[in-house]
Design an enzyme around this catalytic site. Structure first.
Site, PDB file in Angstrom:
ATOM      1  N   HIS A 107       0.830  -1.207   0.000  1.00 54.09           N
ATOM      2  CA  HIS A 107       0.000   0.000   0.000  1.00 54.09           C
ATOM      3  C   HIS A 107       0.867   1.261   0.000  1.00 54.09           C
ATOM      4  O   HIS A 107       0.591   2.217  -0.733  1.00 54.09           O
ATOM      5  CB  HIS A 107      -0.895   0.040   1.247  1.00 54.09           C
ATOM      6  CG  HIS A 107      -1.891  -1.061   1.351  1.00 54.09           C
ATOM      7  ND1 HIS A 107      -1.825  -2.034   2.321  1.00 54.09           N
ATOM      8  CD2 HIS A 107      -2.990  -1.354   0.612  1.00 54.09           C
ATOM      9  CE1 HIS A 107      -2.835  -2.862   2.190  1.00 54.09           C
ATOM     10  NE2 HIS A 107      -3.557  -2.481   1.154  1.00 54.09           N
ATOM     11  N   GLY A 137      -2.811  -1.929  -7.051  1.00 55.04           N
ATOM     12  CA  GLY A 137      -1.751  -2.909  -7.211  1.00 55.04           C
ATOM     13  C   GLY A 137      -2.128  -4.031  -8.161  1.00 55.04           C
ATOM     14  O   GLY A 137      -3.279  -4.466  -8.208  1.00 55.04           O
ATOM     15  N   SER A 170      -0.006  -8.892   1.365  1.00 57.86           N
ATOM     16  CA  SER A 170      -1.462  -8.872   1.510  1.00 57.86           C
ATOM     17  C   SER A 170      -1.807  -8.688   2.974  1.00 57.86           C
ATOM     18  O   SER A 170      -1.127  -9.244   3.848  1.00 57.86           O
ATOM     19  CB  SER A 170      -2.072 -10.185   0.997  1.00 57.86           C
ATOM     20  OG  SER A 170      -3.441 -10.280   1.345  1.00 57.86           O
TER      21      SER A 170
END
Length: 300
Positions: free
Chosen positions: A50, A162, A200
């Site tokens: 992120h 992403g 993740s």
């Protein structure tokens, strides 16, 4: 260090974006309409993947807006909505440290107001035919709806997502084009652990040892990519990937997909597939604490 302004309602985030634009316009002698806004939508529990999106947005825009919203409409009944990891305090620190301007932090009642009898959804019909759409009915309707709403609220110049969520990328690019939304969709490379495991938020469900096991997913995909010409047909290629993954008794493959990177639809009639096709998969990892769904993708 730049102040991070947190906005928990729609009126406030719009006002703050407007104020930032006026401020930058005056300071830099730019026209208001020239001010670029970069937007990174997330569901929180932020990691370096992120943050890499935010850092790129900072390089390419005058204002960076991040949203954190665990969107209930993209989860099915048997999925992990209620247990999805959350740490707003740490997320805010990370965003402040990289110089994010605005954090939009709405609640479900703000995005889907019940009292008004909320009943409007956005459907990208083709996404129901992709493997991920078939595996998660209604998921892409939820994704398309929330992204459309967020784009209408923040009106960004550039949207950053992403590549790991490849089908979401395709869905968002399609809806932006079809609905004539004036935003550039910028797809950024997947960020991985040193082991190869794709970053993740759901990796937090796994122990360190289980994350090492999960890293085999990427290694297997890369191995088959490099040896694709040794296979004569699509199905034997997919079957062998599935077989090798399921040598780990804790892995149960949902699907292996060879699909167009434009439509997300399966490439059935050409093998090896065209350059830049997507090789992706989803599997269930029956870890010690809980069953965890993992996805990954590489570009052929």
């Amino acid at each position: 260090m730049k102040e991070l302004i947190i906005c928990n309602n729609i009126k406030l985030i719009k006002e703050e974006i407007h104020k930032k634009k006026i401020e930058i316009s005056k300071r830099n002698n730019k026209e208001y309409y020239e001010i670029k806004v970069g937007f990174v939508p997330t569901m929180g529990y932020l990691h370096s993947g992120h943050i890499s999106l935010v850092e790129r947005a900072k390089l390419e825009n005058d204002i960076v807006v991040v949203s954190i919203f665990v969107n209930p409409t993209q989860f099915n009944a048997n999925e992990d909505l209620s247990s999805y990891p959350s740490d707003i305090e740490n997320d805010s620190k990370l965003l402040k440290n990289v110089g994010t301007d605005l954090l939009f932090l709405p609640t479900p009642d703000i995005m889907y107001p019940k009292e008004s009898g909320y009943s409007t959804f956005v459907t990208v019909e083709s996404m129901e035919q992709v493997m991920e759409g078939k595996s998660r009915p209604g998921h892409f309707r939820g994704v398309a709806t929330i992204v459309t709403k967020l784009l209408l609220i923040t009106t960004p110049t550039n949207l950053y997502i992403g590549q790991k969520d490849a089908m979401q990328c395709i869905c968002i690019k399609r809806l932006v084009a079809d609905l004539n939304i004036d935003t550039n969709v910028i797809i950024c490379n997947t960020i991985r652990e040193d082991t190869g495991l794709a970053k993740s938020s759901r990796n937090s469900y796994l122990s360190n040892e289980e994350q090492i096991q999960a890293s085999s997913i990427y290694k297997i995909l890369e191995s088959f990519k490099n040896n694709i010409n040794s296979f004569t047909d699509r199905q034997s290629f997919i079957n062998e990937i599935t077989k090798q993954l399921e040598q780990n008794p804790l892995f149960k493959v949902e699907y292996v997909s060879i699909a167009s990177n434009i439509t997300g639809l399966e490439i059935i009639d050409q093998f090896p597939p065209p350059k830049d096709s997507n090789l992706s998969l989803a599997l269930l990892f029956f870890a010690e604490k809980r069953k965890t769904r993992l996805i990954d993708i590489i570009i052929l």
